[in-house]
Motif scaffolding. Structure first.
Motif, PDB file in Angstrom:
ATOM      1  N   THR A 107      -3.615   0.358  -3.091  1.00 30.04           N
ATOM      2  CA  THR A 107      -2.924  -0.925  -3.014  1.00 30.04           C
ATOM      3  C   THR A 107      -1.936  -1.084  -4.162  1.00 30.04           C
ATOM      4  O   THR A 107      -2.134  -0.554  -5.260  1.00 30.04           O
ATOM      5  N   GLY A 118      -2.831   5.311   0.418  1.00 34.43           N
ATOM      6  CA  GLY A 118      -3.792   4.262   0.721  1.00 34.43           C
ATOM      7  C   GLY A 118      -4.196   3.426  -0.474  1.00 34.43           C
ATOM      8  O   GLY A 118      -5.146   2.630  -0.383  1.00 34.43           O
ATOM      9  N   MET A 150       0.853  -1.180   0.000  1.00 38.00           N
ATOM     10  CA  MET A 150       0.000   0.000   0.000  1.00 38.00           C
ATOM     11  C   MET A 150       0.896   1.240   0.000  1.00 38.00           C
ATOM     12  O   MET A 150       1.902   1.298   0.705  1.00 38.00           O
TER      13      MET A 150
END
Length: 259
Positions: free
Chosen positions: A207, A205, A201
């Motif tokens: 991925t 935030g 990550m």
């Protein structure tokens, strides 16, 4: 263990006075003996490409062998520090599924063929091979690039990443293309995405789906010299799956495509 024939692992597990463990986050192989050690890329079967016997000709492995006591002891301590675990029946079952999938995908039907030729002549035989095409336009964010740079330094490898594309298939060949600003398709590479449990990550935030380069499957010619055919595949995906742009990418199993 998807690149190793699991039957070879079963044979090793039956050997007396041999301890065999696996680490889900380790790609290299370490073989320790009482007076010698070997570290490198070679799997317990022919190689890590799911080929066997003469199918592996033309591929190379790299290993280092050492009989120095201090290096053997250092390797033992290093292994103990890893998050290793014994190989279970469930591990072997998953390895069998992954190995068979990779083997089906890697065995070429014919060498150096166009994707349009393959789809027109052999589309029905592609079922179950698990070879995907992916198309995207969005660039990785600055935060994503930074996270990728840190990951490459941490692992010392040529790891790469897709960003915030969590539904991408895992551990299968993905032939990837990027749509440039002027609308031209650019062949990115062939990737294998690591399991979701290993996703990272970035600081925003989003991925990070870590991936490694993979050989071009199915005996296909280099997509850079097969542009018109892959453009037809992209057009099919837009028509049947939806457009790919800065907001979203699209992918599909090649066995779905009809040209």
């Amino acid at each position: 263990m998807g690149g190793t024939n699991p039957e070879e692992i079963r044979r090793v597990l039956k050997l007396k006075n041999v301890s065999t463990v696996q680490c889900d986050r380790l790609h290299g192989k370490v073989y320790l003996f009482s007076n010698e050690m070997m570290v490198g890329s070679s799997n317990a079967s022919t190689n890590g490409l799911s080929f066997e016997g003469t199918e592996a000709s033309g591929w190379s492995e790299a290993n280092i062998v050492s009989a120095k006591l201090e290096e053997i002891l250092c390797a033992r301590d290093w292994i103990k520090a890893l998050d290793c675990h014994p190989i279970s029946k469930e591990d072997l079952r998953r390895a069998r599924t992954a190995w068979e999938s990779r083997r089906r995908a890697m065995l070429p039907l014919k060498r150096d063929q166009s994707i349009s030729e393959l789809l027109k002549d052999s589309r029905s035989s592609l079922g179950g091979k698990g070879v995907y095409a992916a198309f995207y336009a969005a660039d990785m964010t600055k935060s994503g690039h930074k996270e990728l740079e840190n990951k490459q330094k941490e692992t010392g490898s040529e790891i790469d990443a897709f960003q915030d594309w969590i539904d991408l298939p895992r551990d299968v060949p993905i032939i990837s293309f990027r749509l440039s600003k002027n609308g031209e398709l650019i062949f990115d590479n062939v990737w294998r995405v690591l399991p979701a449990s290993q996703d990272g990550m970035d600081k925003d935030g989003l991925t990070m789906q870590w991936c490694f380069k993979s050989p071009l499957p199915l005996g296909l010619k280099n997509p850079r010299s097969d542009y018109d055919s892959w453009k037809l595949v992209a057009d099919w995906i837009v028509k049947h799956k939806g457009k790919f742009d800065d907001e979203q990418g699209q992918f599909c199993d090649l066995s779905e495509v009809t040209l």
